[in-house]
Scaffold this motif. Structure first.
Motif, PDB file in Angstrom:
ATOM      1  N   ASP A  82      -5.144 -10.421  -1.997  1.00 18.37           N
ATOM      2  CA  ASP A  82      -4.933 -11.328  -0.996  1.00 18.37           C
ATOM      3  C   ASP A  82      -3.897 -11.739  -0.746  1.00 18.37           C
ATOM      4  O   ASP A  82      -3.531 -11.794   0.883  1.00 18.37           O
ATOM      5  CB  ASP A  82      -6.462 -12.928  -1.193  1.00 18.37           C
ATOM      6  N   SER A  83      -2.546 -12.132  -1.114  1.00 13.13           N
ATOM      7  CA  SER A  83      -1.337 -13.103  -1.039  1.00 13.13           C
ATOM      8  C   SER A  83      -1.293 -11.759  -0.308  1.00 13.13           C
ATOM      9  O   SER A  83       0.582 -11.972  -0.285  1.00 13.13           O
ATOM     10  CB  SER A  83      -0.852 -13.146  -2.012  1.00 13.13           C
ATOM     11  N   VAL A  84      -0.695 -10.648  -0.269  1.00 13.02           N
ATOM     12  CA  VAL A  84       0.073  -9.433   0.800  1.00 13.02           C
ATOM     13  C   VAL A  84      -0.669  -8.934   1.298  1.00 13.02           C
ATOM     14  O   VAL A  84       0.120  -8.160   2.367  1.00 13.02           O
ATOM     15  CB  VAL A  84       0.838  -8.444  -0.538  1.00 13.02           C
ATOM     16  N   LYS A  85      -1.911  -8.653   1.731  1.00 13.26           N
ATOM     17  CA  LYS A  85      -2.841  -7.923   2.590  1.00 13.26           C
ATOM     18  C   LYS A  85      -2.305  -8.124   3.911  1.00 13.26           C
ATOM     19  O   LYS A  85      -1.698  -9.136   4.199  1.00 13.26           O
ATOM     20  CB  LYS A  85      -4.580  -9.056   2.569  1.00 13.26           C
ATOM     21  N   GLY A  86      -2.096  -7.248   4.730  1.00 14.45           N
ATOM     22  CA  GLY A  86      -1.179  -7.316   5.919  1.00 14.45           C
ATOM     23  C   GLY A  86       0.242  -7.387   6.508  1.00 14.45           C
ATOM     24  O   GLY A  86       1.057  -6.847   7.421  1.00 14.45           O
ATOM     25  N   ARG A  87       0.448  -7.323   4.492  1.00 15.85           N
ATOM     26  CA  ARG A  87       2.413  -7.552   4.687  1.00 15.85           C
ATOM     27  C   ARG A  87       2.964  -6.787   3.311  1.00 15.85           C
ATOM     28  O   ARG A  87       4.342  -5.611   4.592  1.00 15.85           O
ATOM     29  CB  ARG A  87       2.624  -8.405   4.501  1.00 15.85           C
ATOM     30  N   PHE A  88       2.076  -5.436   3.086  1.00 17.78           N
ATOM     31  CA  PHE A  88       2.324  -4.731   1.828  1.00 17.78           C
ATOM     32  C   PHE A  88       1.719  -3.475   1.805  1.00 17.78           C
ATOM     33  O   PHE A  88       0.334  -3.692   2.956  1.00 17.78           O
ATOM     34  CB  PHE A  88       2.214  -5.170   0.311  1.00 17.78           C
ATOM     35  N   THR A  89       2.119  -2.190   1.922  1.00 14.71           N
ATOM     36  CA  THR A  89       2.003  -1.128   2.264  1.00 14.71           C
ATOM     37  C   THR A  89       1.554  -0.529   1.385  1.00 14.71           C
ATOM     38  O   THR A  89       2.901   0.204   0.984  1.00 14.71           O
ATOM     39  CB  THR A  89       1.881  -0.295   3.820  1.00 14.71           C
ATOM     40  N   ILE A  90       0.805   0.151   0.233  1.00 17.79           N
ATOM     41  CA  ILE A  90       1.282   1.320  -1.406  1.00 17.79           C
ATOM     42  C   ILE A  90       1.159   2.686  -0.611  1.00 17.79           C
ATOM     43  O   ILE A  90      -0.191   2.918   0.063  1.00 17.79           O
ATOM     44  CB  ILE A  90       0.502   0.518  -2.252  1.00 17.79           C
ATOM     45  N   SER A  91       1.627   3.473  -0.795  1.00 19.86           N
ATOM     46  CA  SER A  91       1.863   4.929  -0.554  1.00 19.86           C
ATOM     47  C   SER A  91       1.622   5.466  -1.901  1.00 19.86           C
ATOM     48  O   SER A  91       2.551   5.510  -2.461  1.00 19.86           O
ATOM     49  CB  SER A  91       1.883   4.767   1.107  1.00 19.86           C
TER      50      SER A  91
END
Length: 122
Positions: free
Chosen positions: A61-70
């Motif tokens: 929840d703390s990184v949703k919308g800011r971090f992207t894993i690929s």
């Protein structure tokens, strides 16, 4: 045996961006659960994001919308794009690989990288 090597960490000011990379293998990226975890000084290691070939990515929840894993299965690479970084994102970041089923629990992952430092200054 799966070897994982992180790169791309460093220091950045709040609001900035960093991209972490994890060199794995084509087999791992294509068939295993791949995750990013982080551990701040004096705190437990916690899950940040998970990727596999069958399910949508999941994020803390703390990184949703800011971090992207690929992932790039052709080259055996895992990435974590980190935007709008905050001082509380400062931690050692670890790449991990595990077998199905898995979400973001530590004991679901078998293989770990050595970690890489991310420092965000205010």
């Amino acid at each position: 045996q799966v070897q994982l090597v992180e790169s791309g960490g460093g220091s950045v000011q709040a609001g900035g961006s960093l991209r972490l990379s994890c060199a794995a293998s084509r087999h791992a990226i294509s068939t295993m659960c791949m995750g990013w975890f982080r551990q701040a000084p004096g705190q437990e290691r916690v899950g940040v994001a998970r990727l596999n070939s069958y399910d949508p990515p999941i994020y803390a929840d703390s990184v949703k919308g800011r971090f992207t894993i690929s992932g790039d299965s052709a080259n055996g690479m895992l990435y974590l794009q980190m935007n709008s970084l905050k001082p509380e994102d400062s931690a050692m970041y670890y790449c991990a690989a595990g077998y199905f089923p898995c979400r973001l629990e530590l004991d679901e992952y078998t293989y770990w990288g050595q970690g890489i430092q991310v420092t965000v200054s205010s």
